[in-house]
Design an enzyme around this catalytic site. Structure first.
Site, short mmCIF file in Angstrom:
data_model
loop_
_atom_site.label_atom_id
_atom_site.label_comp_id
_atom_site.label_asym_id
_atom_site.label_seq_id
_atom_site.Cartn_x
_atom_site.Cartn_y
_atom_site.Cartn_z
N CYS A 34 0.82 -1.21 0.00
CA CYS A 34 0.00 0.00 0.00
C CYS A 34 0.86 1.26 0.00
O CYS A 34 0.35 2.37 -0.10
CB CYS A 34 -0.98 0.01 1.18
SG CYS A 34 -0.20 -0.16 2.77
N ASP A 36 2.64 2.65 2.33
CA ASP A 36 2.78 3.43 3.56
C ASP A 36 4.16 3.16 4.18
O ASP A 36 4.57 2.01 4.30
CB ASP A 36 1.71 3.04 4.59
CG ASP A 36 0.32 3.43 4.14
OD1 ASP A 36 0.18 4.45 3.46
OD2 ASP A 36 -0.64 2.71 4.49
N CYS A 59 -1.29 7.32 3.47
CA CYS A 59 -2.64 7.86 3.36
C CYS A 59 -3.03 8.59 4.65
O CYS A 59 -2.31 8.56 5.65
CB CYS A 59 -3.62 6.72 3.09
SG CYS A 59 -3.72 5.55 4.44
N CYS A 103 -3.25 0.40 8.87
CA CYS A 103 -2.49 1.61 9.20
C CYS A 103 -2.20 1.68 10.69
O CYS A 103 -1.11 2.07 11.11
CB CYS A 103 -3.24 2.86 8.77
SG CYS A 103 -3.48 2.96 6.98
#
Length: 142
Positions: A34, A36, A59, A103
């Protein structure tokens, strides 16, 4: 996707952004899928986290998770900070959408890595923790 007001607040006005020049515990985690990347800096004195800062490339949920996680661990002992779970981070943000729960897992792992970085530098043994390499796959059904 609906985000809580707290997530939006921590995304728009993140707390503790930056780096600590003389940090004595640093943890970096990344999720290639993703994109991150999260880096947490800790200033630890007498087994207490005196300061925590973060740099996150990711994000809004990743930024909000980092911001909230650093807020939750400042002033805590290493043992207390170690016990901070991704669920506690998500709850403090009034929830994260299911596809964004990973996250909060990154925030938990970055803190674990930073604490272990400190422990190893201090000549102590690293504490064991589970790496959640598969969390992204579970969340995204891959």
């Amino acid at each position: 996707m609906i985000y809580s007001d707290k997530v939006m607040d921590h995304f728009r006005n993140p707390r503790n952004v930056g780096e600590i020049e003389d940090a004595n515990g640093v943890g970096e985690v990344g999720n290639a899928k993703c994109g991150d990347i999260m880096k947490i800096y800790l200033k630890i004195e007498d087994n207490v986290i005196k300061d925590a800062k973060f740099k996150t490339f990711g994000c809004g949920s990743a930024i909000a998770s980092s911001s909230m996680a650093t807020e939750l661990i400042v002033g805590k002992s290493l043992e207390e900070a170690w016990e901070l779970t991704n669920k506690a981070v998500a709850e403090a943000l009034d929830g994260l959408p299911p596809v964004k729960m990973h996250c909060s897992v990154l925030a938990e792992e970055a803190i674990h890595k930073a604490i272990n970085d400190y422990r190893i530098n201090a000549g102590l043994e690293a504490w064991d923790y589970e790496e959640h390499d598969d969390i992204h796959d579970q969340v995204h059904g891959e």
